[in-house]
Design a protein around this motif. Structure first.
Motif, mmCIF file in Angstrom:
data_model
loop_
_atom_site.group_PDB
_atom_site.id
_atom_site.type_symbol
_atom_site.label_atom_id
_atom_site.label_comp_id
_atom_site.label_asym_id
_atom_site.label_seq_id
_atom_site.Cartn_x
_atom_site.Cartn_y
_atom_site.Cartn_z
ATOM 1 N N TYR A 67 7.796 11.263 -16.757
ATOM 2 C CA TYR A 67 8.726 11.907 -15.843
ATOM 3 C C TYR A 67 7.895 12.664 -14.824
ATOM 4 O O TYR A 67 6.817 13.165 -15.147
ATOM 5 N N GLY A 68 8.418 12.812 -13.602
ATOM 6 C CA GLY A 68 7.697 13.624 -12.643
ATOM 7 C C GLY A 68 8.381 13.698 -11.297
ATOM 8 O O GLY A 68 9.380 13.021 -11.035
ATOM 9 N N TYR A 69 7.826 14.539 -10.454
ATOM 10 C CA TYR A 69 8.296 14.710 -9.082
ATOM 11 C C TYR A 69 7.477 13.815 -8.171
ATOM 12 O O TYR A 69 6.275 13.634 -8.377
ATOM 13 N N ILE A 70 8.133 13.287 -7.159
ATOM 14 C CA ILE A 70 7.494 12.352 -6.238
ATOM 15 C C ILE A 70 7.889 12.734 -4.820
ATOM 16 O O ILE A 70 9.076 12.908 -4.535
ATOM 17 N N SER A 71 6.902 12.858 -3.955
ATOM 18 C CA SER A 71 7.172 13.083 -2.541
ATOM 19 C C SER A 71 7.468 11.722 -1.900
ATOM 20 O O SER A 71 6.673 10.786 -2.024
ATOM 21 N N LEU A 72 8.591 11.617 -1.216
ATOM 22 C CA LEU A 72 8.921 10.356 -0.551
ATOM 23 C C LEU A 72 7.907 10.037 0.549
ATOM 24 O O LEU A 72 7.551 8.881 0.748
ATOM 25 N N ASN A 73 7.408 11.073 1.223
ATOM 26 C CA ASN A 73 6.368 10.851 2.233
ATOM 27 C C ASN A 73 5.124 10.235 1.600
ATOM 28 O O ASN A 73 4.552 9.278 2.131
ATOM 29 N N GLU A 74 4.697 10.787 0.469
ATOM 30 C CA GLU A 74 3.503 10.254 -0.197
ATOM 31 C C GLU A 74 3.746 8.848 -0.726
ATOM 32 O O GLU A 74 2.883 7.981 -0.622
ATOM 33 N N LEU A 75 4.919 8.609 -1.280
ATOM 34 C CA LEU A 75 5.250 7.277 -1.779
ATOM 35 C C LEU A 75 5.231 6.255 -0.643
ATOM 36 O O LEU A 75 4.794 5.123 -0.825
ATOM 37 N N SER A 76 5.666 6.678 0.532
ATOM 38 C CA SER A 76 5.673 5.798 1.711
ATOM 39 C C SER A 76 4.272 5.398 2.136
ATOM 40 O O SER A 76 4.083 4.357 2.771
ATOM 41 N N GLU A 77 3.285 6.231 1.810
ATOM 42 C CA GLU A 77 1.908 5.973 2.234
ATOM 43 C C GLU A 77 1.106 5.147 1.232
ATOM 44 O O GLU A 77 0.002 4.695 1.544
ATOM 45 N N VAL A 78 1.637 4.945 0.029
ATOM 46 C CA VAL A 78 0.906 4.172 -0.985
ATOM 47 C C VAL A 78 0.797 2.735 -0.518
ATOM 48 O O VAL A 78 1.780 2.108 -0.130
ATOM 49 N N GLU A 79 -0.430 2.229 -0.559
ATOM 50 C CA GLU A 79 -0.688 0.876 -0.055
ATOM 51 C C GLU A 79 -1.872 0.278 -0.810
ATOM 52 O O GLU A 79 -2.855 0.964 -1.070
ATOM 53 N N LEU A 80 -1.740 -0.970 -1.181
ATOM 54 C CA LEU A 80 -2.851 -1.705 -1.791
ATOM 55 C C LEU A 80 -3.339 -2.723 -0.785
ATOM 56 O O LEU A 80 -2.556 -3.521 -0.264
ATOM 57 N N ASP A 81 -4.635 -2.699 -0.504
ATOM 58 C CA ASP A 81 -5.206 -3.576 0.510
ATOM 59 C C ASP A 81 -5.834 -4.809 -0.145
ATOM 60 O O ASP A 81 -6.881 -4.723 -0.781
ATOM 61 N N TYR A 82 -5.159 -5.936 0.021
ATOM 62 C CA TYR A 82 -5.650 -7.213 -0.507
ATOM 63 C C TYR A 82 -5.969 -8.184 0.625
ATOM 64 O O TYR A 82 -5.869 -9.399 0.453
ATOM 65 N N THR A 83 -6.360 -7.648 1.784
ATOM 66 C CA THR A 83 -6.647 -8.520 2.920
ATOM 67 C C THR A 83 -7.852 -9.420 2.651
ATOM 68 O O THR A 83 -7.890 -10.552 3.125
ATOM 69 N N LYS A 84 -8.822 -8.939 1.869
ATOM 70 C CA LYS A 84 -9.988 -9.772 1.547
ATOM 71 C C LYS A 84 -9.600 -10.955 0.670
ATOM 72 O O LYS A 84 -10.306 -11.955 0.622
ATOM 73 N N GLN A 85 -8.483 -10.849 -0.029
ATOM 74 C CA GLN A 85 -8.002 -11.933 -0.880
ATOM 75 C C GLN A 85 -6.935 -12.762 -0.157
ATOM 76 O O GLN A 85 -6.246 -13.575 -0.758
ATOM 77 N N ASP A 86 -6.779 -12.539 1.145
ATOM 78 C CA ASP A 86 -5.788 -13.232 1.983
ATOM 79 C C ASP A 86 -4.347 -12.988 1.552
ATOM 80 O O ASP A 86 -3.475 -13.825 1.774
ATOM 81 N N ILE A 87 -4.108 -11.850 0.936
ATOM 82 C CA ILE A 87 -2.747 -11.506 0.524
ATOM 83 C C ILE A 87 -2.139 -10.507 1.497
ATOM 84 O O ILE A 87 -0.942 -10.489 1.707
ATOM 85 N N GLY A 88 -2.964 -9.682 2.096
ATOM 86 C CA GLY A 88 -2.485 -8.654 3.003
ATOM 87 C C GLY A 88 -2.392 -7.312 2.314
ATOM 88 O O GLY A 88 -3.001 -7.091 1.274
ATOM 89 N N LYS A 89 -1.613 -6.437 2.896
ATOM 90 C CA LYS A 89 -1.424 -5.100 2.338
ATOM 91 C C LYS A 89 -0.053 -5.021 1.675
ATOM 92 O O LYS A 89 0.941 -5.439 2.248
ATOM 93 N N LEU A 90 -0.040 -4.484 0.463
ATOM 94 C CA LEU A 90 1.205 -4.320 -0.275
ATOM 95 C C LEU A 90 1.639 -2.868 -0.205
ATOM 96 O O LEU A 90 0.824 -1.956 -0.342
ATOM 97 N N GLN A 91 2.925 -2.657 0.027
ATOM 98 C CA GLN A 91 3.475 -1.311 0.109
ATOM 99 C C GLN A 91 4.621 -1.164 -0.885
ATOM 100 O O GLN A 91 5.235 -2.154 -1.306
ATOM 101 N N VAL A 92 4.915 0.075 -1.225
ATOM 102 C CA VAL A 92 6.051 0.376 -2.092
ATOM 103 C C VAL A 92 7.324 -0.053 -1.368
ATOM 104 O O VAL A 92 7.477 0.171 -0.173
ATOM 105 N N ARG A 93 8.206 -0.684 -2.123
ATOM 106 C CA ARG A 93 9.492 -1.133 -1.575
ATOM 107 C C ARG A 93 10.624 -0.651 -2.471
ATOM 108 O O ARG A 93 10.469 -0.573 -3.685
ATOM 109 N N GLN A 94 11.764 -0.392 -1.850
ATOM 110 C CA GLN A 94 12.944 -0.034 -2.620
ATOM 111 C C GLN A 94 13.647 -1.320 -3.041
ATOM 112 O O GLN A 94 13.761 -2.262 -2.246
#
Length: 119
Positions: A67-94
């Motif tokens: 359980y925990g508190y989450i800042s929506l601004n911070e959640l919006s900034e979470v990103e995984l960069d898989y551009t080197k694997q030709d996948i692109g950048k993944l972001q949190v989605r609702q």
């Protein structure tokens, strides 16, 4: 906040400010779900504070489920960069078209195991 704050999320949180579902356990209503890969944030409540929205919920799929508190601004900034694997950048989605549901009724085995720890 602007990327993840949708009219759907605003409506889902409208009558569920922070602390509104305290001690409801599995009977708490999940208002929204965010996901990034196998990580899921089950949002129970939230309210706007300045230019951010503070959410409370359960995160499943990280090093520790909790359980925990989450800042929506911070959640919006979470990103995984898989551009080197030709996948692109993944972001949190609702999760689209999610209807508020009691936690006990969600079909997520890991979430249910986490909730069972508090019975």
């Amino acid at each position: 906040m602007y990327r993840l704050m949708t009219p759907q999320l605003a409506e889902a949180l409208k009558d569920f400010p922070l602390y509104s579902q305290d001690s409801k356990g599995k009977e708490a209503v999940c208002r929204a779900i965010f996901a990034l890969g196998s990580i899921r944030w089950y949002i129970l409540e939230g309210e706007t504070e300045g230019k951010d929205t503070i959410l409370f919920g359960i995160v499943i799929g990280m090093m520790e489920d909790e359980y925990g508190y989450i800042s929506l601004n911070e959640l919006s900034e979470v990103e995984l960069d898989y551009t080197k694997q030709d996948i692109g950048k993944l972001q949190v989605r609702q999760q689209e078209n999610f209807q508020p549901t009691k936690l006990s009724q969600l079909k997520d085995e890991r979430l249910q195991r986490f909730l069972a720890r508090f019975e």
